[in-house]
Design an enzyme around this catalytic site. Structure first.
Site, short mmCIF file in Angstrom:
data_model
loop_
_atom_site.label_atom_id
_atom_site.label_comp_id
_atom_site.label_asym_id
_atom_site.label_seq_id
_atom_site.Cartn_x
_atom_site.Cartn_y
_atom_site.Cartn_z
N VAL A 199 0.82 -1.22 0.00
CA VAL A 199 0.00 0.00 0.00
C VAL A 199 0.85 1.26 0.00
O VAL A 199 0.32 2.37 -0.14
CB VAL A 199 -0.97 0.05 1.21
CG1 VAL A 199 -1.96 -1.09 1.15
CG2 VAL A 199 -0.21 0.08 2.53
N LYS A 200 2.17 1.13 0.14
CA LYS A 200 3.04 2.30 0.15
C LYS A 200 3.29 2.78 -1.29
O LYS A 200 2.95 2.13 -2.27
CB LYS A 200 4.36 1.97 0.84
CG LYS A 200 4.22 1.45 2.27
CD LYS A 200 3.55 2.44 3.18
CE LYS A 200 3.76 2.13 4.66
NZ LYS A 200 3.37 0.80 5.09
N THR A 201 3.95 3.94 -1.40
CA THR A 201 4.19 4.52 -2.72
C THR A 201 5.05 3.61 -3.59
O THR A 201 4.82 3.50 -4.80
CB THR A 201 4.86 5.90 -2.56
OG1 THR A 201 4.01 6.73 -1.76
CG2 THR A 201 5.10 6.57 -3.90
#
Length: 407
Positions: A199-201
């Site tokens: 879910v991180k960049t």
């Protein structure tokens, strides 16, 4: 005449990775190579992360929690030490301190941004009851507070700063002089930790890293991620085992001067991470554009709903788009809204449950009054934000919010 059922819109999670064909090709290349782990893809990723952050060293590891843990250990945190951690964070920030054997003092945060600022650190220092060895500012949602003020206060108290940038790859900080820098460059903290969860960049499946510009810390971090082992013959203790009868180094030899962990990351993960890093600027720009669209379209819901207060000390690479909702004024509970949005196919999340209220920490430290954290938690909700979203996805979320909050 036969009726045709209208299809429902695709589910919209609060966060999701964006994997493209070049990412898949990078992973396949490693799968066809001789190294699935402890190979050249790890060093290549670390070099790319240094270039992206401006740090002298990057040490990749298994995940963001491992990054926090080895950073705490590399600093020498242990029994008898105290570290300050904001309560609005994921469990891992505080847990890493405890796993190192040190004690946690929880700091409050700004109720409108969720960030620990210098005044919250000062209050926690006064409450600590003894010397504090480290402070862990958390760049919530991709924003940082006044890092220079935090650094200056920490320096006056001989406190090392390790910033948790799990949300903030690609974010930039601003100094009062107008100068800017990149989160993780090592100028305002001893170490910075990152997470590369999907879910991180930047996604690696699981993965993390610590950046630092301190050569000695970087060496310790590399040893700690791999059982505490070293093959540096300049530092061996057992010369009788390290060298043969002619004084030549034994090629198989290693030593363990201190105990470490198996927090290694694989070449498979690093190949994906390296490919993703090449797109960091594009991903960040897209997230900023989506956040700006939310800001504009949600203005009609003020004051019932408003975005987080934006820090004047940061140009955020938004990991989350969190809003603050007056649920009493809206006439429904947060659970009601979450469930109604879920029925619409829209995922949300709460970041985070205050860590000082977790049963483990309450048993250990008792009740702590942190009114800013409580106020932030009571109102926050994270809406969908990820680089693959279309403008129409933002419009869909906003329309649903207006329907439920004004209906």
């Amino acid at each position: 005449m036969r009726e045709v059922a209208l299809s429902s819109p695709a589910p919209l999670p609060y966060g999701r990775q964006l994997i493209e064909e070049d990412d898949i090709a990078a992973v396949v290349e490693v799968l066809r190579s001789d190294f699935l782990t402890t190979g050249p893809a790890i060093a290549a990723f670390e070099t790319a992360l240094c270039e992206a952050t401006g740090a002298r060293h990057a040490v990749a590891c298994a995940n963001g929690t491992a990054a926090l843990h080895i950073a705490a250990l590399a600093l020498g945190l242990g029994p008898g030490d105290i570290a300050i951690v904001p309560s609005i964070t994921f469990l891992a920030t505080a847990n890493a301190v405890r796993l190192a054997g040190a004690e946690v003092v929880f700091a409050d945060c700004d109720p409108d941004s969720g960030l620990m600022e210098a005044e919250h650190l000062a209050e926690a220092l006064a409450r600590a009851g003894g010397p504090v060895k480290a402070a862990f500012p958390v760049h919530l949602a991709g924003q940082c507070g006044d890092l220079a003020a935090i650094r200056d206060l920490a320096h006056r108290h001989d406190v090392a700063v390790i910033d948790d940038a799990a949300h903030a790859i690609g974010s930039r900080y601003r100094l009062r002089s107008g100068e800017t820098g990149t989160i993780g460059d090592g100028r305002l903290s001893r170490m910075t930790t990152f997470s590369f969860h999907p879910v991180k960049t930047i996604a690696m499946g699981e993965g993390g890293a610590v950046t630092t510009s301190d050569d000695a810390l970087a060496q310790r971090l590399r040893q700690l991620r791999s059982h505490g082992m070293t093959r540096d013959f300049a530092e061996v203790h057992r010369h009788d085992m390290a060298y043969d009868g002619a004084g030549r180094p034994n090629p198989w030899y290693y030593e363990m001067p201190e105990i470490g962990l198996n927090y290694r990351v694989t070449d498979i993960q690093c190949a994906l991470g390296h490919s993703q890093l090449r797109k960091l600027d594009r991903f960040v720009a897209r997230r900023r554009a989506l956040a700006a669209r939310y800001d504009r379209l949600l203005e009609d819901l003020t004051p019932v709903l408003r975005p987080l207060t934006q820090s004047q000390h940061c140009q955020a690479a938004w990991h989350l788009y969190a809003v603050l909702i007056d649920f009493e004024a809206a006439g429904l509970t947060r659970a009601d809204l979450v469930n109604r949005l879920r029925e619409d196919g829209i995922g949300t999340q709460v970041h985070y449950n205050p860590v000082h209220r977790q049963p483990y920490y309450q048993r250990r430290y008792g009740e702590t009054e942190l009114p800013g954290s409580e106020r932030y938690y009571a109102r926050t909700l994270s809406l969908p934000l990820f680089a693959a979203m279309a403008d129409e996805d933002v419009d869909r979320v906003v329309a649903a919010l207006k329907r439920h909050l004004k209906g």
